[in-house]
Design an enzyme around this catalytic site. Structure first.
Site, mmCIF file in Angstrom:
data_model
loop_
_atom_site.group_PDB
_atom_site.id
_atom_site.type_symbol
_atom_site.label_atom_id
_atom_site.label_comp_id
_atom_site.label_asym_id
_atom_site.label_seq_id
_atom_site.Cartn_x
_atom_site.Cartn_y
_atom_site.Cartn_z
ATOM 1 N N ASP A 1 0.579 -1.163 0.209
ATOM 2 C CA ASP A 1 -0.114 -0.072 0.074
ATOM 3 C C ASP A 1 1.069 1.805 0.105
ATOM 4 O O ASP A 1 1.816 1.137 1.121
ATOM 5 C CB ASP A 1 -1.414 0.292 1.233
ATOM 6 C CG ASP A 1 -2.362 1.092 1.008
ATOM 7 O OD1 ASP A 1 -2.403 2.170 0.681
ATOM 8 O OD2 ASP A 1 -3.286 -0.028 1.846
ATOM 9 N N ASP B 1 -2.558 2.356 -6.111
ATOM 10 C CA ASP B 1 -1.790 2.371 -4.562
ATOM 11 C C ASP B 1 -1.678 0.982 -4.221
ATOM 12 O O ASP B 1 -0.816 1.207 -2.858
ATOM 13 C CB ASP B 1 -1.796 3.234 -4.074
ATOM 14 C CG ASP B 1 -3.236 3.691 -3.042
ATOM 15 O OD1 ASP B 1 -3.828 2.791 -3.856
ATOM 16 O OD2 ASP B 1 -3.116 4.052 -2.206
ATOM 17 N N GLU B 2 -2.845 -0.217 -4.628
ATOM 18 C CA GLU B 2 -2.287 -1.290 -3.993
ATOM 19 C C GLU B 2 -2.573 -2.447 -4.622
ATOM 20 O O GLU B 2 -3.191 -2.433 -5.296
ATOM 21 C CB GLU B 2 -3.898 -0.546 -2.899
ATOM 22 C CG GLU B 2 -3.899 -1.565 -1.745
ATOM 23 C CD GLU B 2 -5.378 -1.059 -1.299
ATOM 24 O OE1 GLU B 2 -6.036 -2.327 -0.301
ATOM 25 O OE2 GLU B 2 -5.982 -0.497 -1.244
#
Length: 503
Positions: free
Chosen positions: A11, A105-106
């Site tokens: 993350d 983003d993950e």
DNA sequence: TCTGGGGTCCTAGGACCC
DNA sequence: TCTGGGGTCCTAGGACCC
């Protein structure tokens, strides 16, 4: 549940805000808020400095401005974030063929499938090396969680934030989870949390104690049973690399509620065109058309229609959306309209027979070109997502809502300038070089001249909005030799989706 | 200045069919 | 002629996630 912590969850830390800080030296160490700048905007991501003022994702922008009046307020630049995300995902791909992105983003990574990390020490080493590679490649930090299941890896990365790594030893999961709030379990949101609390269940231990039957009684078959399993630490969901899209949709919230029925219809048509463009771009067609309407009082309804066969014809989708609009009472005003297509087929080619059936009863056949020709008519007027609103430290009230309900008012000079010089966007000056828009309004645009590599804040200059020496530019690489984010980047902000990220 | 945009999954009722 | 029992599709809404 695996014997070794070989599921990795990455993350990125405050992703959008961190990317802006990396690209704008003067913002490093300062509160930065990325989100919609219109009167109905919300926060997408707040930097850690801004979070100290109480600003967080999904908060209305107005509230954020009251809490952190001196923060920099920037509009999101998705093409830029996508480019950085691509670099990060590429690094993940070197660890394993099984990478499951959850957002820009993950992502989850199955280290076992990559033949890496047979034990905890090995997994930790892989995780730390990854974090170092991400920093070296992008200039940004990410947090890593390692565990024997997806759920625990995600909880671990949350715990690792910011800029850390947490590993949960398999076997420790029940003891780890027991004292925590039920809200840490994915799928338990505000409503389910309240529901459980009223039944006296607040911790994960309470969930285990309540038992599966009780949970099923409270939450229903599916939700109850899965919550019980999660609370026991039982989660064998695999990391899945590719998942087929199930729907495509676009929606706009308007700066000012729409009342005029013609204007509402025009916006529905425009949304249908945009939706089909995205559908086609993804190489899909779909059978079910959905119209979404949010009224002045925030009540939301959907109306849908299923065709006899899948379509990617703009005219077919537009006409279906128009029929659906006829079913909706819009008196009182409309704050949001959306058009979506679901029931996707993975082929674009029309089934001609089904298509003929779908169009029977509608007037005219109209090839794909007929609908497409309409794209670009009308103006976007007051769509909040377009990035209206003023920049850093500039007064407001000029553009917002000015277009009102006029069905085909051309964009005003202020609107055009606001879109061209959206706060945060990169520019280039013929003499002074690279910089970014700090704010604009009243016919002026303020630019700070600095580049990602600078170590000191750059100087600020103000220009008239139509200064011939100033032009929009593509983002510069954050790291020497890095990716620019230029591919597909649109310095003139399109109606960009605002995703929450980097919590 | 009170609430974005893009998704996923689940539930529940009614139609329809065998 | 006082009431079946599925299964599937469609529609609408809601919770949740980033």
């Amino acid at each position: 549940m695996r014997a070794a912590p070989t599921i990795l969850h990455l993350d990125m830390d405050a992703f959008f805000a961190a990317a802006e800080q990396a690209s704008k030296p003067s913002l490093r160490g300062k509160p930065v808020v990325v989100g919609g700048l219109g009167p109905r905007g919300v926060v997408a991501t707040a930097s850690y400095e801004a979070r100290r003022f109480g600003v967080h994702s999904a908060m209305p922008m107005g509230q954020a401005r009251r809490l952190a009046p001196n923060a920099a307020y920037l509009v999101p630049r998705f093409a830029f974030y996508r480019a950085i995300s691509g670099q990060v995902m590429e690094l993940l791909g070197r660890l394993s063929p099984l990478v499951e992105p959850l957002s820009l983003d993950e992502a989850f990574v199955d280290l076992e499938a990559g033949g890496l990390a047979g034990d905890s020490a090995g997994a930790r080493a892989v995780g730390e090396r990854l974090r170092a590679e991400i920093l070296a490649t992008t200039g940004l930090t990410g947090s890593v969680g390692l565990a024997g299941s997806k759920m625990l890896a995600k909880i671990a990365s949350e715990e690792a934030k910011p800029n850390g790594l947490v590993l949960f030893e398999p076997g420790s999961e029940r003891a780890l989870l027991a004292p925590r709030s039920v809200r840490i379990i994915p799928g338990v949101g505000p409503a389910t949390g309240d529901h459980l609390r009223r039944a006296g269940i607040t911790t994960v231990a309470d969930v285990v104690e309540a038992g599966e039957d009780e949970l099923v009684r409270i939450l229903g078959r599916s939700h109850g049973a899965s919550l019980y399993r999660m609370a026991l630490g039982h989660d064998d969901r695999p990391v899945v690399a590719e998942r087929d899209a199930k729907s495509v949709s676009v929606e706009d919230t308007f700066d000012v509620d729409l009342h005029d029925r013609l204007r509402i219809r025009l916006e529905v048509e425009r949304l249908a065109e945009r939706c089909v463009a995205r559908l086609r771009g993804a190489g899909h067609s779909g059978r079910t058309i959905v119209l979404k309407v949010r009224r002045y009082d925030f009540s939301t309804l959907t109306r849908s229609e299923t065709l006899r066969g899948p379509t990617d014809d703009p005219l077919v989708v537009r006409e279906a959306a128009e029929r659906l609009l006829e079913l909706v009472d819009t008196t009182g005003g409309v704050r949001l309209l959306g058009v979506g297509v679901s029931g996707l087929a993975d082929y674009t080619q029309e089934d001609l027979f089904a298509q003929a059936g779908a169009e029977a009863g509608a007037w005219g056949g109209g090839g794909p070109g007929a609908g497409g020709a309409e794209a670009g008519t009308g103006t976007s007027g007051a769509a909040a997502g377009v990035g209206m609103g003023m920049g850093v430290g500039v007064g407001e009230g000029g553009a917002a809502g000015g277009a009102g309900d006029a069905a085909d008012a051309p964009p005003t000079a202020t609107e055009t300038a606001t879109r061209r010089w959206a706060p945060g966007h990169d520019v280039r000056h013929a003499v002074l070089g690279a910089g970014w828009v700090q704010g604009s309004g009243l016919g002026r645009v303020t630019v700070r001249f600095e580049e990602p590599g600078s170590t000191v804040p750059g100087r600020v200059r103000t220009f008239v909005v139509d200064d011939p020496e100033l032009e929009p530019a593509d983002p510069l690489p954050l790291v020497p030799g890095g990716v620019t984010g230029a591919e597909g980047a649109a310095p003139v902000a399109p109606a960009a989706p605002v995703v929450r990220a980097g919590e």
